[in-house]
Design a protein around this motif. Structure first.
Motif, PDB file in Angstrom:
ATOM      1  N   LYS A 356     -79.741 -81.740 -52.834  1.00 21.16           N
ATOM      2  CA  LYS A 356     -78.314 -82.026 -52.651  1.00 21.16           C
ATOM      3  C   LYS A 356     -77.469 -81.232 -53.643  1.00 21.16           C
ATOM      4  CE  LYS A 356     -74.954 -85.821 -52.692  1.00 21.16           C
ATOM      5  NZ  LYS A 356     -74.760 -87.283 -52.951  1.00 21.16           N
ATOM      6  N   GLY A 357     -77.926 -81.169 -54.897  1.00 15.69           N
ATOM      7  CA  GLY A 357     -77.186 -80.451 -55.917  1.00 15.69           C
ATOM      8  C   GLY A 357     -77.101 -78.960 -55.624  1.00 15.69           C
ATOM      9  N   MET A 358     -78.186 -78.373 -55.177  1.00 18.93           N
ATOM     10  CA  MET A 358     -78.175 -76.943 -54.856  1.00 18.93           C
ATOM     11  C   MET A 358     -77.231 -76.662 -53.688  1.00 18.93           C
ATOM     12  SD  MET A 358     -80.025 -75.334 -57.046  1.00 18.93           S
ATOM     13  CE  MET A 358     -80.579 -73.779 -56.338  1.00 18.93           C
ATOM     14  N   LEU A 359     -77.183 -77.576 -52.730  1.00 17.66           N
ATOM     15  CA  LEU A 359     -76.264 -77.419 -51.600  1.00 17.66           C
ATOM     16  C   LEU A 359     -74.818 -77.458 -52.082  1.00 17.66           C
ATOM     17  CD1 LEU A 359     -76.398 -77.091 -48.507  1.00 17.66           C
ATOM     18  CD2 LEU A 359     -76.237 -79.575 -48.319  1.00 17.66           C
ATOM     19  N   GLU A 360     -74.529 -78.391 -52.988  1.00 13.20           N
ATOM     20  CA  GLU A 360     -73.175 -78.511 -53.526  1.00 13.20           C
ATOM     21  C   GLU A 360     -72.799 -77.312 -54.397  1.00 13.20           C
ATOM     22  OE1 GLU A 360     -72.505 -82.240 -55.453  1.00 13.20           O
ATOM     23  OE2 GLU A 360     -73.111 -83.425 -53.699  1.00 13.20           O
ATOM     24  N   GLU A 361     -73.805 -76.694 -55.016  1.00 16.13           N
ATOM     25  CA  GLU A 361     -73.555 -75.529 -55.864  1.00 16.13           C
ATOM     26  C   GLU A 361     -73.383 -74.249 -55.049  1.00 16.13           C
ATOM     27  OE1 GLU A 361     -73.323 -75.415 -59.337  1.00 16.13           O
ATOM     28  OE2 GLU A 361     -73.247 -77.601 -59.157  1.00 16.13           O
ATOM     29  N   GLY A 362     -73.541 -74.352 -53.731  1.00 19.48           N
ATOM     30  CA  GLY A 362     -73.458 -73.157 -52.898  1.00 19.48           C
ATOM     31  C   GLY A 362     -74.709 -72.308 -52.961  1.00 19.48           C
ATOM     32  N   ARG A 363     -75.826 -72.928 -53.336  1.00 20.80           N
ATOM     33  CA  ARG A 363     -77.113 -72.238 -53.442  1.00 20.80           C
ATOM     34  C   ARG A 363     -78.145 -72.956 -52.555  1.00 20.80           C
ATOM     35  NH1 ARG A 363     -77.833 -69.452 -58.931  1.00 20.80           N
ATOM     36  NH2 ARG A 363     -75.802 -69.543 -59.958  1.00 20.80           N
ATOM     37  N   LYS A 364     -77.850 -73.072 -51.308  1.00 24.76           N
ATOM     38  CA  LYS A 364     -78.700 -73.800 -50.364  1.00 24.76           C
ATOM     39  C   LYS A 364     -80.155 -73.354 -50.494  1.00 24.76           C
ATOM     40  CE  LYS A 364     -78.916 -74.964 -45.428  1.00 24.76           C
ATOM     41  NZ  LYS A 364     -78.261 -74.745 -44.112  1.00 24.76           N
ATOM     42  N   PHE A 365     -81.049 -74.337 -50.660  1.00 23.75           N
ATOM     43  CA  PHE A 365     -82.453 -74.026 -50.937  1.00 23.75           C
ATOM     44  C   PHE A 365     -83.293 -74.167 -49.676  1.00 23.75           C
ATOM     45  CE2 PHE A 365     -86.758 -74.453 -52.304  1.00 23.75           C
ATOM     46  CZ  PHE A 365     -86.853 -73.675 -53.442  1.00 23.75           C
ATOM     47  N   ASN A 366     -83.979 -73.087 -49.323  1.00 23.01           N
ATOM     48  CA  ASN A 366     -84.934 -73.096 -48.212  1.00 23.01           C
ATOM     49  C   ASN A 366     -86.258 -72.554 -48.723  1.00 23.01           C
ATOM     50  OD1 ASN A 366     -86.487 -71.557 -46.084  1.00 23.01           O
ATOM     51  ND2 ASN A 366     -85.059 -72.632 -44.772  1.00 23.01           N
ATOM     52  N   GLY A 367     -87.276 -73.375 -48.688  1.00 18.69           N
ATOM     53  CA  GLY A 367     -88.576 -72.926 -49.191  1.00 18.69           C
ATOM     54  C   GLY A 367     -89.369 -74.100 -49.704  1.00 18.69           C
ATOM     55  N   VAL A 368     -90.240 -73.821 -50.662  1.00 16.29           N
ATOM     56  CA  VAL A 368     -91.035 -74.893 -51.259  1.00 16.29           C
ATOM     57  C   VAL A 368     -90.564 -75.125 -52.681  1.00 16.29           C
ATOM     58  CG1 VAL A 368     -92.889 -73.355 -52.034  1.00 16.29           C
ATOM     59  CG2 VAL A 368     -93.369 -75.766 -51.706  1.00 16.29           C
ATOM     60  N   LEU A 369     -90.311 -76.374 -53.011  1.00 13.09           N
ATOM     61  CA  LEU A 369     -89.991 -76.770 -54.373  1.00 13.09           C
ATOM     62  C   LEU A 369     -91.266 -77.302 -55.022  1.00 13.09           C
ATOM     63  CD1 LEU A 369     -86.570 -78.670 -54.561  1.00 13.09           C
ATOM     64  CD2 LEU A 369     -87.250 -76.607 -55.799  1.00 13.09           C
ATOM     65  N   TYR A 370     -91.645 -76.676 -56.107  1.00 12.78           N
ATOM     66  CA  TYR A 370     -92.840 -77.072 -56.849  1.00 12.78           C
ATOM     67  C   TYR A 370     -92.360 -77.645 -58.181  1.00 12.78           C
ATOM     68  CZ  TYR A 370     -96.738 -75.828 -60.090  1.00 12.78           C
ATOM     69  OH  TYR A 370     -97.692 -75.809 -61.075  1.00 12.78           O
ATOM     70  N   ALA A 371     -92.458 -78.953 -58.283  1.00 12.86           N
ATOM     71  CA  ALA A 371     -92.002 -79.637 -59.492  1.00 12.86           C
ATOM     72  C   ALA A 371     -93.183 -79.861 -60.424  1.00 12.86           C
ATOM     73  CB  ALA A 371     -91.357 -80.974 -59.130  1.00 12.86           C
ATOM     74  N   GLY A 372     -93.107 -79.252 -61.617  1.00 12.00           N
ATOM     75  CA  GLY A 372     -94.074 -79.559 -62.662  1.00 12.00           C
ATOM     76  C   GLY A 372     -93.611 -80.817 -63.373  1.00 12.00           C
ATOM     77  N   LEU A 373     -94.416 -81.853 -63.336  1.00 16.84           N
ATOM     78  CA  LEU A 373     -94.009 -83.165 -63.832  1.00 16.84           C
ATOM     79  C   LEU A 373     -94.826 -83.589 -65.038  1.00 16.84           C
ATOM     80  CD1 LEU A 373     -93.926 -85.056 -60.409  1.00 16.84           C
ATOM     81  CD2 LEU A 373     -91.965 -83.986 -61.573  1.00 16.84           C
ATOM     82  N   MET A 374     -94.234 -84.438 -65.848  1.00 24.21           N
ATOM     83  CA  MET A 374     -94.971 -85.161 -66.866  1.00 24.21           C
ATOM     84  C   MET A 374     -94.792 -86.650 -66.584  1.00 24.21           C
ATOM     85  SD  MET A 374     -96.913 -85.078 -69.544  1.00 24.21           S
ATOM     86  CE  MET A 374     -96.687 -83.493 -70.347  1.00 24.21           C
ATOM     87  N   ILE A 375     -95.914 -87.334 -66.371  1.00 26.46           N
ATOM     88  CA  ILE A 375     -95.869 -88.789 -66.230  1.00 26.46           C
ATOM     89  C   ILE A 375     -95.950 -89.339 -67.650  1.00 26.46           C
ATOM     90  CG2 ILE A 375     -96.820 -90.798 -65.060  1.00 26.46           C
ATOM     91  CD1 ILE A 375     -95.888 -88.464 -63.217  1.00 26.46           C
ATOM     92  N   GLU A 376     -94.802 -89.723 -68.175  1.00 29.08           N
ATOM     93  CA  GLU A 376     -94.713 -90.085 -69.592  1.00 29.08           C
ATOM     94  C   GLU A 376     -95.598 -91.271 -69.944  1.00 29.08           C
ATOM     95  OE1 GLU A 376     -91.222 -89.616 -72.690  1.00 29.08           O
ATOM     96  OE2 GLU A 376     -90.518 -90.393 -70.781  1.00 29.08           O
ATOM     97  N   LYS A 377     -96.290 -91.121 -71.046  1.00 31.02           N
ATOM     98  CA  LYS A 377     -97.208 -92.167 -71.492  1.00 31.02           C
ATOM     99  C   LYS A 377     -96.458 -93.443 -71.860  1.00 31.02           C
ATOM    100  CE  LYS A 377    -100.996 -92.941 -74.775  1.00 31.02           C
ATOM    101  NZ  LYS A 377    -101.793 -92.322 -75.884  1.00 31.02           N
ATOM    102  N   LYS A 378     -95.321 -93.296 -72.519  1.00 37.21           N
ATOM    103  CA  LYS A 378     -94.633 -94.486 -73.023  1.00 37.21           C
ATOM    104  C   LYS A 378     -93.904 -95.259 -71.930  1.00 37.21           C
ATOM    105  CE  LYS A 378     -90.543 -91.878 -74.562  1.00 37.21           C
ATOM    106  NZ  LYS A 378     -89.717 -91.518 -75.739  1.00 37.21           N
ATOM    107  N   SER A 379     -93.467 -94.572 -70.884  1.00 36.03           N
ATOM    108  CA  SER A 379     -92.702 -95.255 -69.834  1.00 36.03           C
ATOM    109  C   SER A 379     -93.430 -95.324 -68.499  1.00 36.03           C
ATOM    110  CB  SER A 379     -91.370 -94.531 -69.616  1.00 36.03           C
ATOM    111  OG  SER A 379     -91.586 -93.246 -69.053  1.00 36.03           O
ATOM    112  N   GLY A 380     -94.400 -94.428 -68.299  1.00 35.70           N
ATOM    113  CA  GLY A 380     -95.092 -94.368 -67.020  1.00 35.70           C
ATOM    114  C   GLY A 380     -94.265 -93.750 -65.912  1.00 35.70           C
ATOM    115  N   LEU A 381     -93.108 -93.166 -66.277  1.00 39.52           N
ATOM    116  CA  LEU A 381     -92.194 -92.598 -65.291  1.00 39.52           C
ATOM    117  C   LEU A 381     -92.248 -91.074 -65.309  1.00 39.52           C
ATOM    118  CD1 LEU A 381     -89.099 -94.924 -65.858  1.00 39.52           C
ATOM    119  CD2 LEU A 381     -90.865 -95.103 -64.080  1.00 39.52           C
ATOM    120  N   PRO A 382     -91.949 -90.438 -64.172  1.00 40.54           N
ATOM    121  CA  PRO A 382     -92.012 -88.976 -64.110  1.00 40.54           C
ATOM    122  C   PRO A 382     -90.766 -88.319 -64.672  1.00 40.54           C
ATOM    123  CG  PRO A 382     -91.434 -89.860 -61.953  1.00 40.54           C
ATOM    124  CD  PRO A 382     -91.668 -91.044 -62.852  1.00 40.54           C
ATOM    125  N   LYS A 383     -90.970 -87.227 -65.399  1.00 40.03           N
ATOM    126  CA  LYS A 383     -89.878 -86.357 -65.835  1.00 40.03           C
ATOM    127  C   LYS A 383     -90.188 -84.935 -65.368  1.00 40.03           C
ATOM    128  CE  LYS A 383     -87.846 -88.690 -69.835  1.00 40.03           C
ATOM    129  NZ  LYS A 383     -87.500 -88.567 -71.279  1.00 40.03           N
TER     130      LYS A 383
END
Length: 535
Positions: A356-383
């Motif tokens: 949504k943000g890329m669309l609003e920025e005028g940089r419409k994204f077409n392709g594959v998004l590869y998110a490198g994530l860290m599942i935080e040890k202290k919270s168990g949530l992804p960043k």
């Protein structure tokens, strides 16, 4: 002995069934490519200097600019593509479309894409430029080593000449330089983002600014071009700390500094010594997140996104996640750390806000998004650690052997903005890839070392597939290493343990004294298991 000679026009489709053969097409070797169609013996057309002579009883020979190749089962067809597509009820008229696909790149990721595309029912034929010797010999694509992929006009000309209906751009450098822009402008359907959208990977500072603006969870950071300011911030934050070059540096631009002194040296190497050139003229200093890394992939059509299966990479060069970062020494799929609940959270809090943000920025994204994530040890949530705007390597290898859907059809749907409602099918069980690299990697390494027993390795256990990342053939027909990461030995199994056992069984069959590999791929998911020993 009866012969028929056919000259092929640029509209004529040609394909080779699953009987292997070798050729001299632009100096490459290939086999096993398949194109469906109708054979019209006695008909003739023309294209440049490409001609085919078919022996009805035994063999076929062809000349392309003076090169010869032969097959016991070559088939050629005078049937033109009529573009139409249906993916789970989507498409222009519900008819089935069969397209010729061009994959840009020549590494292990591109080999895996060729492998999956060749198996796609809607794919007539697969070209790969430049490709490599392993892709050619496997028969997963027809390699075009002489096509200059940095020359958009040459790529466009090739696509028009061979009626290419889909281009899949593999390497990030080609995307950042704007190849997709030029292809789309020329009317060639292309899976891969524009240069403007590829800035998500091309500039880590840009990616971080998107995270800030659209509330995407990521590590705390600051960006610097001044050495003193960067060192002062590092001193305030303490170690361990992460230093990143802003631009692209073949996956080596991210370094974890264990001490303040090491962090200062890294900053000097980037900002003063210029080890990464213009890519390192600006650095991102980022907090060190403790937890478990995972890779998350989503196909994006500009407005909608659908998730792929999860995977986990192993970035460090040594066993136990030690040593410097690399492009990736192995991976497995699925990644147990990414539960279904976490996958849903990643889509809602990271992927969709980015789209949504890329669309609003005028940089419409077409392709594959590869998110490198860290599942935080202290919270168990992804960043979000980083974005790549192409399939990961080696994660692509484990994803493509597990994918059961028609990849060509799905990628075309993404190009046309038709991903809404599309779902993908995956094989049950697990897959693992173990990367074999040249000794010395990620530093300097010797090129031209001979690798043997590859065919034996691929047949040593069920569901084993070798993907070539950096190989060539020497004058004696032996495979030789031409890169740092050279092979991706991939296997499927009913579970991760079986996939791992099969992969390492194949690795141990390979005779390559100047190569090495990690012995503990999958250790986080299978910590109790004793791993293979070096051959």
């Amino acid at each position: 002995m009866a012969f028929t000679t056919l000259n092929l026009s640029q509209y004529l489709k040609l394909g080779i069934n699953n009987n292997s053969f070798s050729n001299g097409f632009s100096g490459s070797q290939f086999s096993n490519s398949f194109l469906s169609s109708k054979l019209f013996l006695g008909s003739s057309c023309s294209v440049g200097t490409l001609s085919f002579t078919i022996n009805h009883h035994s063999s076929c020979r062809a000349n392309f600019n003076g090169s010869q190749w032969s097959s016991t089962a070559f088939r050629c067809f005078a049937q033109k593509s009529e573009p139409s597509l249906s993916v789970d009820g989507l498409g222009t008229n519900g008819a089935s479309e069969r397209v010729v696909v061009l994959v840009i790149g020549g590494g292990g990721r591109e080999h895996a894409l060729c492998y999956a595309l060749q198996r796609s029912p809607s794919c007539d034929a697969v070209f790969c430029a430049p490709g490599n010797a392993g892709i050619s010999s496997s028969g997963n694509a027809t390699c075009i080593p002489d096509l200059d992929i940095s020359d958009s006009s040459a790529v466009i000309s090739f696509c028009h000449k061979w009626n290419v209906g889909l281009v899949v751009v593999g390497p990030e450098a080609s995307l950042v330089s704007g190849l997709a822009n030029d292809l789309v402008k020329a009317g060639v359907p292309t899976f891969g983002p524009s240069a403007e959208a590829a800035a998500l990977e091309g500039s880590k500072n840009f990616m971080k600014s998107i995270c800030d603006k659209y509330g995407i969870p990521t590590a705390k950071y600051q960006t610097f071009s001044d050495v003193s300011a960067a060192k002062q911030y590092i001193k305030e934050q303490g170690a361990p700390i992460v230093i990143k070059a802003d631009g692209l540096a073949a996956g080596k631009e991210v370094i974890v500094a264990a001490t303040l002194e090491e962090a200062y040296e890294i900053v000097d190497s980037m900002l003063v010594e210029g080890v990464f050139g213009s890519a390192g003229c600006r650095v991102i200093v980022e907090e060190f997140l403790e937890g478990e890394e995972a890779s998350f992939f989503a196909l994006v059509d500009g407005e909608h996104a659908i998730p792929l299966e999860s995977a986990q990479d192993h970035k460090r060069v040594g066993d136990g996640d030690t040593g410097p970062n690399t492009g990736g020494m192995g991976a497995y799929s699925p990644a147990p750390v990414l539960t279904k609940e976490l996958q849903s959270l990643v889509m809602e809090s990271i992927i969709l806000p980015t789209v949504k943000g890329m669309l609003e920025e005028g940089r419409k994204f077409n392709g594959v998004l590869y998110a490198g994530l860290m599942i935080e040890k202290k919270s168990g949530l992804p960043k979000l650690i980083e974005y790549n705007v192409r399939f990961g390597d080696p994660e692509c290898q484990v994803l493509m052997v597990r994918l059961e859907s028609d990849l060509a059809k799905v990628l075309l749907a993404a190009c046309r903005g038709e991903l809404k409602g599309v779902s993908l099918n995956w094989s049950p069980g697990s897959a693992m890839v173990v990367v074999m690299a040249s000794k010395g990697y990620p530093g300097s390494y010797e090129k031209g070392t001979v690798i043997q027993n590859l065919e034996e390795a691929e047949h040593v256990a069920p569901s084993v597939k070798l993907f070539h990342a950096g190989t060539a053939l020497d004058l004696d027909g032996n495979f030789i290493a031409t890169g740092g990461r050279v092979l991706g030995i991939t296997a499927k199994g009913k579970d991760l343990e079986e996939a791992r056992d099969r992969a390492y069984q194949a690795v141990e069959e390979i005779n390559w004294p100047r190569g090495f590999y990690r012995h503990d791929i999958g250790w986080r998911a299978l910590p109790q298991k004793q791993f293979a020993t070096d051959a």
